[in-house]
Design a protein around this motif. Sequence first.
Motif, PDB file in Angstrom:
ATOM      1  N   GLN A  86       3.408  -9.140   4.406  1.00  0.00           N
ATOM      2  CA  GLN A  86       3.746 -10.510   4.674  1.00  0.00           C
ATOM      3  C   GLN A  86       4.723 -11.811   4.269  1.00  0.00           C
ATOM      4  OE1 GLN A  86       2.124 -10.920   7.834  1.00  0.00           O
ATOM      5  NE2 GLN A  86       3.434 -12.801   7.581  1.00  0.00           N
ATOM      6  N   ARG A  87       5.065 -11.488   2.572  1.00  0.00           N
ATOM      7  CA  ARG A  87       4.968 -12.260   1.769  1.00  0.00           C
ATOM      8  C   ARG A  87       7.054 -12.328   2.024  1.00  0.00           C
ATOM      9  NH1 ARG A  87       0.865 -12.013  -2.177  1.00  0.00           N
ATOM     10  NH2 ARG A  87       1.922 -10.350  -3.431  1.00  0.00           N
TER      11      ARG A  87
ATOM     12  N   ASP B 147       8.468 -13.567   5.845  1.00  0.00           N
ATOM     13  CA  ASP B 147       8.024 -15.268   5.528  1.00  0.00           C
ATOM     14  C   ASP B 147       9.240 -15.442   5.085  1.00  0.00           C
ATOM     15  OD1 ASP B 147       5.510 -15.024   6.781  1.00  0.00           O
ATOM     16  OD2 ASP B 147       4.201 -15.569   4.926  1.00  0.00           O
TER      17      ASP B 147
ATOM     18  N   PRO C  21       1.477  -3.368  10.340  1.00  0.00           N
ATOM     19  CA  PRO C  21       0.763  -3.052   9.332  1.00  0.00           C
ATOM     20  C   PRO C  21      -0.542  -1.803   9.323  1.00  0.00           C
ATOM     21  CG  PRO C  21       0.072  -5.486   9.952  1.00  0.00           C
ATOM     22  CD  PRO C  21       1.762  -4.564  11.025  1.00  0.00           C
TER      23      PRO C  21
ATOM     24  N   SER D  15      -9.191  -3.275   0.766  1.00  0.00           N
ATOM     25  CA  SER D  15      -9.147  -4.240   0.439  1.00  0.00           C
ATOM     26  C   SER D  15      -7.542  -3.852  -0.600  1.00  0.00           C
ATOM     27  CB  SER D  15      -9.762  -5.164  -0.212  1.00  0.00           C
ATOM     28  OG  SER D  15     -10.409  -5.877   0.626  1.00  0.00           O
TER      29      SER D  15
ATOM     30  N   SER E 198      -5.589  -1.394   7.475  1.00  0.00           N
ATOM     31  CA  SER E 198      -6.166  -1.588   6.392  1.00  0.00           C
ATOM     32  C   SER E 198      -7.284  -2.436   6.835  1.00  0.00           C
ATOM     33  CB  SER E 198      -5.690  -3.897   6.769  1.00  0.00           C
ATOM     34  OG  SER E 198      -4.399  -4.187   7.937  1.00  0.00           O
TER      35      SER E 198
ATOM     36  N   ARG F  85      -4.948  -4.296   2.088  1.00  0.00           N
ATOM     37  CA  ARG F  85      -4.469  -5.861   2.292  1.00  0.00           C
ATOM     38  C   ARG F  85      -3.852  -6.545   1.647  1.00  0.00           C
ATOM     39  NH1 ARG F  85      -9.676  -5.122   4.285  1.00  0.00           N
ATOM     40  NH2 ARG F  85     -10.090  -6.351   6.493  1.00  0.00           N
ATOM     41  N   VAL F  86      -3.736  -5.497   0.516  1.00  0.00           N
ATOM     42  CA  VAL F  86      -2.923  -5.940  -1.112  1.00  0.00           C
ATOM     43  C   VAL F  86      -1.205  -6.083  -0.290  1.00  0.00           C
ATOM     44  CG1 VAL F  86      -1.872  -5.689  -3.479  1.00  0.00           C
ATOM     45  CG2 VAL F  86      -4.796  -6.485  -2.543  1.00  0.00           C
ATOM     46  N   LYS F  87      -1.493  -4.557  -0.043  1.00  0.00           N
ATOM     47  CA  LYS F  87      -0.094  -4.285   0.442  1.00  0.00           C
ATOM     48  C   LYS F  87       0.871  -4.820   1.984  1.00  0.00           C
ATOM     49  CE  LYS F  87       2.904   0.088   1.541  1.00  0.00           C
ATOM     50  NZ  LYS F  87       2.753   0.751   2.111  1.00  0.00           N
ATOM     51  N   ASN F  88      -0.070  -5.113   2.228  1.00  0.00           N
ATOM     52  CA  ASN F  88       0.176  -6.220   3.853  1.00  0.00           C
ATOM     53  C   ASN F  88       0.332  -7.147   4.020  1.00  0.00           C
ATOM     54  OD1 ASN F  88       0.141  -3.596   5.589  1.00  0.00           O
ATOM     55  ND2 ASN F  88      -1.961  -4.427   5.244  1.00  0.00           N
ATOM     56  N   GLU F  89      -0.274  -8.511   2.674  1.00  0.00           N
ATOM     57  CA  GLU F  89       0.285  -9.038   1.877  1.00  0.00           C
ATOM     58  C   GLU F  89       1.328  -9.179   1.084  1.00  0.00           C
ATOM     59  OE1 GLU F  89      -2.813 -10.631   0.035  1.00  0.00           O
ATOM     60  OE2 GLU F  89      -4.259 -10.193   1.684  1.00  0.00           O
ATOM     61  N   ARG F  90       1.717  -8.666   0.745  1.00  0.00           N
ATOM     62  CA  ARG F  90       3.255  -8.459   0.030  1.00  0.00           C
ATOM     63  C   ARG F  90       4.218  -8.520   0.857  1.00  0.00           C
ATOM     64  NH1 ARG F  90       6.063  -4.067  -1.275  1.00  0.00           N
ATOM     65  NH2 ARG F  90       4.636  -3.205  -1.276  1.00  0.00           N
TER      66      ARG F  90
END
Length: 370
Positions: free
Chosen positions: A128-129, A132, A100, A117, A103, A121-126
Amino acid sequence: MSPYGPYWRNLRRFAAIEIFSSVRIQMTSRIRADEVQCLAKKLFARGNRKLAEVNSLFYVLTFNIMMKMVSGERYFEGDELESEKGRVEFNDIRQTFAPPRGSAVGDFFPFLKFVSSVFGRVKNERLQRKRDAFIQNLIDAQRRKKRTCSVTEEGDEKRKNIIDVMLVGGTETSITTLEAAVSFLISHPNVFNKARDEIDSNVGQSRLMDDGDLSKLSYLHCIINETLRLGPTTPLISLHESSRECAVGGFSVPSGTLLIVNTWALHNDPRLWGDPTLFKPDRFGGVEGEKVRFKLIPFGSGRRACPGESLARRLIALALGTLIQCFDWEKGEENLEGGGNGNGKKMEEEKTMQIVFRPRKALMGALSEL
């Protein structure tokens, strides 16, 4: 990255015993040897004049090692980087498991929290999904192989966290160090030749070096230490937080203070290192090499130090040592991927180092047997 407490202690204990203990690292030595030999075989097959993009080669090497450790199977097979389809798949997996970036700016400048955010964070959350889903498929495949049905959300979450850390943290850091070492060695032929003489004296030329030879190659480890000093994987150690109020160097540090260690400044401090800007592996030989604790901390220190240091050092030493032993190196022109857009900084970031690895005549027999 979890706060200190029971959850963190349990994960740390598991990692220290089941993954990074000396016994476990020795048990996985065959994995590292096989993948390093696969790299040597690939370079041998390229011939005497074909350029190799070292960053991509090292990524395939390290990612395959981590994948075999967590799933028993390598991810990249053959020469994916030679085809357009393979290159697309390579870039996709590398982006998915990239560390990451950018962020945390909102943590230090509250008025930028919204911007942070949206763009961080939006890019990192994508990503991360995507990670996962990828890791859950690995876990499900192992469960089907072993025909086990015990599934708990908490158990799978812990497994995914550990695998995630290995695939993200265990790849880019080793790649950065290996690429820096290659760059230093190709511009310091006297150091390269001294390292090769040490390998020839202790290993010979009838076989490729292996994990058992590393303890005899002190100068090779000096090269790695000097590379880590001049080019740490990150100039700043990951954020820490003081657990209680204390005084350090006459300064009061309140409880809950975010602490950042500037490893670059420490590793380049002329009060600690003679000629700090020069690449001098010999500085780590003899008595001085025994007195570097807290002067050289590329893996951090204390309870939050990187638990994978021993594994990383073995992987880097075996890969770098094998390339020194088996090939003569010649630097090619730096390649600018994507062509850039006139932005000097962007073009600088897109440069990739390319090397011609010419098989040594003395090692042709050993390489042809791979």
